[in-house]
Design a protein around this motif. Structure first.
Motif, PDB file in Angstrom:
ATOM      1  N   ILE A 154       0.366   0.722 -10.146  1.00  0.00           N
ATOM      2  CA  ILE A 154      -0.529   0.627  -8.985  1.00  0.00           C
ATOM      3  C   ILE A 154      -1.417  -0.609  -9.110  1.00  0.00           C
ATOM      4  O   ILE A 154      -1.638  -1.343  -8.136  1.00  0.00           O
ATOM      5  CB  ILE A 154      -1.376   1.904  -8.866  1.00  0.00           C
ATOM      6  CG1 ILE A 154      -0.487   3.090  -8.489  1.00  0.00           C
ATOM      7  CG2 ILE A 154      -2.486   1.732  -7.839  1.00  0.00           C
ATOM      8  CD1 ILE A 154      -1.193   4.428  -8.546  1.00  0.00           C
ATOM      9  N   SER A 155      -1.940  -0.859 -10.308  1.00  0.00           N
ATOM     10  CA  SER A 155      -2.773  -2.046 -10.535  1.00  0.00           C
ATOM     11  C   SER A 155      -1.974  -3.325 -10.348  1.00  0.00           C
ATOM     12  O   SER A 155      -2.474  -4.313  -9.789  1.00  0.00           O
ATOM     13  CB  SER A 155      -3.381  -1.991 -11.938  1.00  0.00           C
ATOM     14  OG  SER A 155      -4.208  -0.862 -12.101  1.00  0.00           O
ATOM     15  N   GLN A 157       2.104   1.784  -3.430  1.00  0.00           N
ATOM     16  CA  GLN A 157       1.027   2.326  -4.254  1.00  0.00           C
ATOM     17  C   GLN A 157       0.829   3.817  -3.989  1.00  0.00           C
ATOM     18  O   GLN A 157       0.623   4.589  -4.919  1.00  0.00           O
ATOM     19  CB  GLN A 157      -0.276   1.570  -3.979  1.00  0.00           C
ATOM     20  CG  GLN A 157      -0.323   0.162  -4.555  1.00  0.00           C
ATOM     21  CD  GLN A 157      -1.630  -0.526  -4.238  1.00  0.00           C
ATOM     22  OE1 GLN A 157      -2.063  -0.566  -3.080  1.00  0.00           O
ATOM     23  NE2 GLN A 157      -2.274  -1.068  -5.249  1.00  0.00           N
ATOM     24  N   LYS A 165      -0.369   4.332 -13.094  1.00  0.00           N
ATOM     25  CA  LYS A 165      -1.620   3.620 -12.806  1.00  0.00           C
ATOM     26  C   LYS A 165      -1.458   2.116 -13.046  1.00  0.00           C
ATOM     27  O   LYS A 165      -1.994   1.295 -12.290  1.00  0.00           O
ATOM     28  CB  LYS A 165      -2.742   4.173 -13.681  1.00  0.00           C
ATOM     29  CG  LYS A 165      -3.192   5.571 -13.319  1.00  0.00           C
ATOM     30  CD  LYS A 165      -4.282   6.056 -14.258  1.00  0.00           C
ATOM     31  CE  LYS A 165      -4.702   7.482 -13.949  1.00  0.00           C
ATOM     32  NZ  LYS A 165      -5.751   7.974 -14.888  1.00  0.00           N
ATOM     33  N   ARG A 221       0.838  -1.209   0.000  1.00  0.00           N
ATOM     34  CA  ARG A 221       0.000   0.000   0.000  1.00  0.00           C
ATOM     35  C   ARG A 221       0.871   1.256   0.000  1.00  0.00           C
ATOM     36  O   ARG A 221       0.528   2.262  -0.650  1.00  0.00           O
ATOM     37  CB  ARG A 221      -0.916   0.015   1.222  1.00  0.00           C
ATOM     38  CG  ARG A 221      -1.855  -1.167   1.345  1.00  0.00           C
ATOM     39  CD  ARG A 221      -2.750  -1.314   0.160  1.00  0.00           C
ATOM     40  NE  ARG A 221      -3.679  -2.433   0.325  1.00  0.00           N
ATOM     41  CZ  ARG A 221      -4.259  -3.071  -0.667  1.00  0.00           C
ATOM     42  NH1 ARG A 221      -3.998  -2.692  -1.923  1.00  0.00           N
ATOM     43  NH2 ARG A 221      -5.080  -4.074  -0.453  1.00  0.00           N
ATOM     44  N   ASP A 262       3.364   5.819  -5.711  1.00  0.00           N
ATOM     45  CA  ASP A 262       3.040   5.989  -7.134  1.00  0.00           C
ATOM     46  C   ASP A 262       1.908   6.998  -7.315  1.00  0.00           C
ATOM     47  O   ASP A 262       1.891   7.752  -8.297  1.00  0.00           O
ATOM     48  CB  ASP A 262       2.652   4.642  -7.746  1.00  0.00           C
ATOM     49  CG  ASP A 262       3.847   3.738  -7.973  1.00  0.00           C
ATOM     50  OD1 ASP A 262       4.967   4.271  -8.104  1.00  0.00           O
ATOM     51  OD2 ASP A 262       3.678   2.503  -8.008  1.00  0.00           O
ATOM     52  N   ARG A 263       0.965   7.020  -6.382  1.00  0.00           N
ATOM     53  CA  ARG A 263      -0.115   8.007  -6.473  1.00  0.00           C
ATOM     54  C   ARG A 263       0.433   9.420  -6.285  1.00  0.00           C
ATOM     55  O   ARG A 263      -0.059  10.377  -6.901  1.00  0.00           O
ATOM     56  CB  ARG A 263      -1.191   7.719  -5.427  1.00  0.00           C
ATOM     57  CG  ARG A 263      -1.990   6.452  -5.698  1.00  0.00           C
ATOM     58  CD  ARG A 263      -3.188   6.332  -4.771  1.00  0.00           C
ATOM     59  NE  ARG A 263      -3.918   5.092  -5.010  1.00  0.00           N
ATOM     60  CZ  ARG A 263      -3.753   3.976  -4.304  1.00  0.00           C
ATOM     61  NH1 ARG A 263      -2.880   3.964  -3.291  1.00  0.00           N
ATOM     62  NH2 ARG A 263      -4.434   2.894  -4.584  1.00  0.00           N
ATOM     63  N   ALA A 265       0.584  -3.704  -8.380  1.00  0.00           N
ATOM     64  CA  ALA A 265       0.785  -3.866  -6.945  1.00  0.00           C
ATOM     65  C   ALA A 265      -0.480  -4.388  -6.275  1.00  0.00           C
ATOM     66  O   ALA A 265      -0.418  -5.172  -5.324  1.00  0.00           O
ATOM     67  CB  ALA A 265       1.211  -2.532  -6.324  1.00  0.00           C
ATOM     68  N   GLU A 266      -1.636  -3.977  -6.786  1.00  0.00           N
ATOM     69  CA  GLU A 266      -2.899  -4.469  -6.232  1.00  0.00           C
ATOM     70  C   GLU A 266      -3.042  -5.970  -6.464  1.00  0.00           C
ATOM     71  O   GLU A 266      -3.568  -6.699  -5.618  1.00  0.00           O
ATOM     72  CB  GLU A 266      -4.067  -3.708  -6.846  1.00  0.00           C
ATOM     73  CG  GLU A 266      -5.408  -3.964  -6.195  1.00  0.00           C
ATOM     74  CD  GLU A 266      -5.447  -3.517  -4.752  1.00  0.00           C
ATOM     75  OE1 GLU A 266      -6.148  -4.183  -3.958  1.00  0.00           O
ATOM     76  OE2 GLU A 266      -4.781  -2.525  -4.412  1.00  0.00           O
TER      77      GLU A 266
END
Length: 494
Positions: A307-308, A157, A304, A154, A160-161, A310-311
């Motif tokens: 981030i995906s 992420q 993005k 998290r 990255d955000r 990493a999710e």
């Protein structure tokens, strides 16, 4: 009886709470609250507006937009918020350290007796092992290995955000500067024309009234008079249309640089002969490569996608069992205890069997999100290439239209000079000179608007290629932009 009274009080309290909950109604703002809000907003806007001293240049307009534009400030605040959330996410990686203290008082003694299971007879007289007043304190340290792994993902992420928010700020800055460039050059056209459009329009309207009198008195051929009136009305109508298109240019520029729309200021108006075409040093192929490398939208899509991805890792990690390590120190003031201070070490291993099914679905959804992000990035890649081509063609076409408008303006100027010279020799009438002057004024307005289109097309090309609009400016460099952005972040943060 006492117990019955307590029950009644509890029931009455529950009834009052229910009535209070049901009594909540929508409450609109009052006129006084609206007035207070308006006063507060106007004061905030007034304190952010810095007066323009002297003539406003394009570089100064760029600087003011970067520093004072409200949309830019909102984007910067969102970037600051993302950085704060990143800092908060880092703390999620630390173990949980829980301290607790309490005090308990009983109204009577906590006593008990024992009874034989076999005979049912009491084996011990009532006794107690707890004081009526007991204080306790503890300090517990716990660390969940699975939560640490998820918190780490998290935090990555959120990092990255934060980078994504910075790219969005860069995109916002580029768009604002493009709008400033367009509004500034339209304001130049507005200011140049407005200085003398009203007098010449008044002359045109007076000339029309005079020809109307000539037509009624039949002092000239009706056909010739009507043709002249038609020409006058056509030119006047076109001047009104063009003036309407640029009438609000200064107000638009004022909004972009956060100045009151009613503020009176003047922009620097260059000599018509100094209107140079902004040079583009790169070829269209180089612009394409620059665009797919530096466009904020493409970089944002890459973040993005990460981030995906990493999710998807987080969804896979949630399928593992949870391992929790804990240690603590405890204190209890109860004198009946043999050990009032003690420590504790523990290890818990748990696994949610029912969560296995939901975890698999989350993993599949996360993997699909990664594929969608890749597809979106590829679509954006193609869109950037198309935008560069369209912007390049628009830029070249705008240059051609401006050069044509310049030639038209030069021809109209020579016609006016020729007619004025003949009018002085009484070879032609004043009406012909007026018509020529109106055409010349129209040509000047078209030339200035064509140059504004050149500047706007040039800015669009820079935007499409992901180039900083000011990186070639001698008066405002990228370092200046970064410095102003950092100052604004500090101002918002503190």
């Amino acid at each position: 009886m006492l117990k019955s009274n307590k029950v009644v009080r509890l029931q009455l309290s529950s009834l009052f709470i229910a009535i209070a909950g049901c009594s909540i109604q929508p409450v609109p703002f009052t006129e006084q609250e609206h007035s207070a809000r308006i006063t507060e907003d106007q004061h905030a806007l007034a304190t952010q507006q810095i007066e323009i001293n002297g003539i406003l240049t394009l570089e100064e307009a760029f600087q003011r937009a970067l520093k004072y534009n409200l949309d830019k400030r909102v984007a910067m605040m969102e970037g600051v918020l993302a950085s704060k959330e990143l800092e908060a996410a880092k703390y999620e990686l630390l173990p949980d350290l829980l301290t607790k203290a309490g005090f308990n008082h009983r109204t009577n003694i906590d006593g008990s007796s024992s009874r034989s299971i076999d005979t049912g007879q009491e084996t011990l007289e009532p006794s107690t092992s707890t004081q009526r007043d007991v204080g306790e304190a503890s300090l517990e340290l716990s660390w969940n290995v699975l939560d640490f792994g998820l918190s780490y993902i998290r935090a990555k992420q959120q990092a990255d955000r934060y980078l994504l928010a910075k790219e969005q700020i860069r995109k916002m800055s580029q768009q604002i500067l493009l709008d400033v460039r367009a509004a500034y050059w339209r304001a130049v056209a507005q200011q140049r024309i407005m200085d003398y459009i009203e007098p010449i329009l008044a002359r045109a309207e007076k000339a029309y009234d005079n020809t109307e009198q000539i037509r009624k008195k039949r002092l000239q051929s009706p056909y010739k008079t009507l043709v002249y009136q038609r020409d006058l009305l056509t030119i006047i109508r076109e001047l009104h249309i063009l003036r309407k298109n640029i009438l609000h240019s200064k107000a638009e520029l004022a909004k972009l640089i956060n100045v009151s729309p009613s503020a009176k200021f003047r922009v620097a108006v260059p000599n018509p002969e100094e209107l140079s075409i902004p040079a583009m040093a790169m070829s269209i192929e180089q612009l394409e490569q620059h665009g797919i490398r530096y466009r904020p939208e493409l970089i944002g899509e890459a973040y993005k996608e990460r981030i995906s991805a990493a999710e998807a890792k987080a969804a896979l990690l949630e399928l593992l069992p949870s391992l929790k390590l804990k240690a603590g120190g405890y204190y209890n003031s109860n004198d009946f205890l043999v050990n009032q201070n003690w420590g504790n070490l523990g290890l818990d291993l748990s696994y949610n069997l029912m969560g296995l099914f939901a975890g698999n679905k989350r993993k599949e959804s996360a993997e699909l999100a990664v594929e969608i992000s890749k597809a979106r990035r590829l679509a954006m890649h193609m869109s950037v290439l198309a935008q560069v081509h369209v912007s390049w063609q628009s830029y070249q076409q705008a240059i051609k239209e401006f050069e044509s408008a310049q030639q038209f303006d030069h021809v109209e100027l020579r016609i006016v000079k020729h007619l004025r010279a003949n009018a002085q020799k009484a070879k032609i009438g004043k009406n012909e000179v007026l018509r020529a002057e109106l055409n010349y004024l129209l040509g000047q307005l078209r030339r200035d608007l064509s140059y504004a289109d050149v500047q706007y097309s040039y800015g669009q090309l820079l935007l499409a290629a992901g180039m900083e609009p000011l990186e070639n400016s001698p008066e405002l460099t990228k370092a200046d932009i970064n410095k102003q952005s950092n100052q604004l972040i500090t101002q918002i943060y503190y």
